[in-house]
Design an enzyme around this catalytic site. Structure first.
Site, mmCIF file in Angstrom:
data_model
loop_
_atom_site.group_PDB
_atom_site.id
_atom_site.type_symbol
_atom_site.label_atom_id
_atom_site.label_comp_id
_atom_site.label_asym_id
_atom_site.label_seq_id
_atom_site.Cartn_x
_atom_site.Cartn_y
_atom_site.Cartn_z
ATOM 1 N N PRO A 1 31.340 88.211 133.235
ATOM 2 C CA PRO A 1 32.656 87.892 133.791
ATOM 3 C C PRO A 1 33.533 87.185 132.737
ATOM 4 O O PRO A 1 33.034 86.353 131.986
ATOM 5 C CB PRO A 1 32.337 86.945 134.958
ATOM 6 C CG PRO A 1 30.906 87.200 135.285
ATOM 7 C CD PRO A 1 30.243 87.636 134.025
ATOM 8 N N ASP B 1 28.614 77.701 121.980
ATOM 9 C CA ASP B 1 28.628 79.056 122.563
ATOM 10 C C ASP B 1 28.139 80.098 121.561
ATOM 11 O O ASP B 1 27.249 80.900 121.865
ATOM 12 C CB ASP B 1 30.055 79.442 123.001
ATOM 13 C CG ASP B 1 30.448 78.806 124.314
ATOM 14 O OD1 ASP B 1 29.811 77.818 124.699
ATOM 15 O OD2 ASP B 1 31.403 79.299 124.945
ATOM 16 N N GLY C 1 33.425 80.914 131.736
ATOM 17 C CA GLY C 1 32.510 79.965 131.106
ATOM 18 C C GLY C 1 31.149 80.573 130.786
ATOM 19 O O GLY C 1 30.200 79.859 130.467
ATOM 20 N N LEU C 2 31.058 81.911 130.858
ATOM 21 C CA LEU C 2 29.770 82.561 130.567
ATOM 22 C C LEU C 2 29.719 83.128 129.149
ATOM 23 O O LEU C 2 28.795 83.865 128.810
ATOM 24 C CB LEU C 2 29.493 83.664 131.593
ATOM 25 C CG LEU C 2 29.072 83.153 132.975
ATOM 26 C CD1 LEU C 2 29.081 84.276 133.995
ATOM 27 C CD2 LEU C 2 27.676 82.523 132.944
ATOM 28 N N GLY C 3 30.715 82.795 128.348
ATOM 29 C CA GLY C 3 30.658 83.169 126.932
ATOM 30 C C GLY C 3 30.995 84.617 126.654
ATOM 31 O O GLY C 3 30.511 85.186 125.671
ATOM 32 N N SER C 4 31.849 85.239 127.495
ATOM 33 C CA SER C 4 32.114 86.675 127.296
ATOM 34 C C SER C 4 32.724 86.954 125.919
ATOM 35 O O SER C 4 32.338 87.920 125.255
ATOM 36 C CB SER C 4 33.006 87.230 128.407
ATOM 37 O OG SER C 4 34.278 86.659 128.329
ATOM 38 N N ALA D 1 30.114 86.605 123.167
ATOM 39 C CA ALA D 1 29.116 87.679 123.233
ATOM 40 C C ALA D 1 29.682 88.973 122.654
ATOM 41 O O ALA D 1 28.976 89.706 121.947
ATOM 42 C CB ALA D 1 28.654 87.888 124.672
HETATM 43 O O1 PMV Z 1 33.877 76.645 128.882
HETATM 44 P P1 PMV Z 1 32.713 76.953 128.030
HETATM 45 O O2 PMV Z 1 31.511 77.379 128.770
HETATM 46 O O3 PMV Z 1 33.009 77.813 126.841
HETATM 47 O O4 PMV Z 1 32.180 75.595 127.442
HETATM 48 C C1 PMV Z 1 32.930 74.706 126.756
HETATM 49 C C2 PMV Z 1 32.068 73.578 126.364
HETATM 50 C C3 PMV Z 1 32.832 72.372 125.863
HETATM 51 O O5 PMV Z 1 31.863 71.410 125.531
HETATM 52 C C4 PMV Z 1 33.732 71.828 126.948
HETATM 53 C C5 PMV Z 1 33.662 72.730 124.646
HETATM 54 C C6 PMV Z 1 32.846 73.024 123.413
HETATM 55 O O6 PMV Z 1 33.430 73.609 122.487
HETATM 56 O O7 PMV Z 1 31.674 72.675 123.339
#
Ligand code: PMV
Length: 309
Positions: free
Chosen positions: A96, A147, A100-103, A106
């Site tokens: 998705p 990520d 926040g799943l790193g699309s 990836a």
């Molecule tokens: O939103 P995501 O899953 O890409 O995570 C961000 C994580 C943070 O710590 C908020 C930002 C970062 O660059 O580590």
């Protein structure tokens, strides 16, 4: 033809504090993935087909900061491919987007490996991770690097900015249920808001980051020794600190509470916050009931991932 795939990811502990040098834990989510295929074509140019992001274009028509175009140009430079080949790049992803799943990371990892392979290069994991980090910087501002690292290595990681990645192993299998709030939330914004809070009162927020960092360290030990009740409790504590950082939201709080009420050992938001995902540590016999409760409470999508020792 060459091809490569890369998984999604979730952050288990330490988001936001990781930007300030504290440790964080992340795991790959292999139930979803980005896949890239690179073929020869008779048509001159580098043609990109990425239906999931409504992209169908020739490379030269794309702006310098378009992430897919920037990744391709970076790989061409890395492989010193001055005579641009005629090829077609197909990008598909079940991860998705903006959840926040790193699309994005990836897609970059899979694209770097598939295109570099087509050009007869095999970048090391560190090189793939570094190139992906440089792409993440285009739209993420000041990413910590977690990520690109977890997605490149596709294993549970203990991550501290600027230090070599540490892989770690679970003492037993454990299952994480991931609930997507369905609210798109740019990480850049929550990271920027936390930075403003920190600038206004550095000592208060440094103390908070220390507490989150200590939780991440304890969580690694709890995972390695399969202490799931303790791990769940650490998730709950981490969520409270994220609320204090103002990065939760009413729906995320509600989903976290629902997961706890329906049998999770613990739950917290995951990633940048405000929207995106929450995660819950769930005993095997409660996976179905927690997943159903999350859907009923408003999660747009629920995924389950099990980490094996
Ligand atoms: O939103 P995501 O899953 O890409 O995570 C961000 C994580 C943070 O710590 C908020 C930002 C970062 O660059 O580590």
């Amino acid at each position: 033809m060459t091809s490569a795939s890369a998984p999604g990811k979730v952050i288990l502990f330490g988001e936001h504090a990781v930007v300030y040098g504290r440790p964080a834990l992340a795991i790959p989510v292999t139930q979803v993935a980005a896949r890239v295929e690179v073929f020869d074509t008779n048509r001159p140019g580098i043609w990109i087909e990425a239906p999931d992001v409504q992209l169908s274009a020739e490379l030269s028509s794309l702006a310098a900061d378009q992430p897919v175009a920037a990744t391709i140009r970076k790989v061409l430079a890395y492989a010193k491919a001055t005579n641009h080949p005629s090829l077609k790049i197909k990008i598909n992803s079940t991860i998705p987007i903006a959840a926040g799943l790193g699309s994005g990371a990836a897609i970059s990892v899979a694209l770097i490996r598939a295109l570099a392979g087509y050009l007869h290069h095999t970048p090391s994991d560190d090189e793939v991770s570094r190139m992906t980090f440089e792409i993440e910087m285009l739209y993420h501002g000041t990413p910590s690097g977690i990520d690109n690292t977890v997605i490149t290595f596709a294993q549970p990681i203990y991550f501290m900015k600027g230090l070599p990645v540490e892989l770690f192993h679970a003492g037993g299998p454990f299952t994480i249920v991931i609930g997507d709030s369905g609210i798109p939330a740019p990480t850049k914004e929550s990271v920027g808001d936390v930075r403003r809070l920190w600038s206004g009162d550095p000592s208060r927020y440094e103390t908070l980051f220390d507490k989150i960092g200590a939780i991440a360290r304890s969580a690694r030990a709890a995972i390695e020794s399969a202490h799931w009740l303790e791990l769940g409790d650490l998730m709950n504590q981490n969520h409270s600190y994220l609320q204090e950082l103002t990065v939760s939201s009413p729906l995320l709080d509600q989903l976290v509470q629902t997961a706890r009420d329906s049998g999770a050992w613990g739950a917290k938001l995951s990633g940048g916050g405000r929207g995106g995902n929450m995660i819950a540590l769930v005993p095997a016999e409660k996976i179905a009931s927690v997943s159903e409760a999350l859907s009923s409470a408003g999660a747009r999508q629920v995924l389950t991932t099990t980490i094996e020792p």
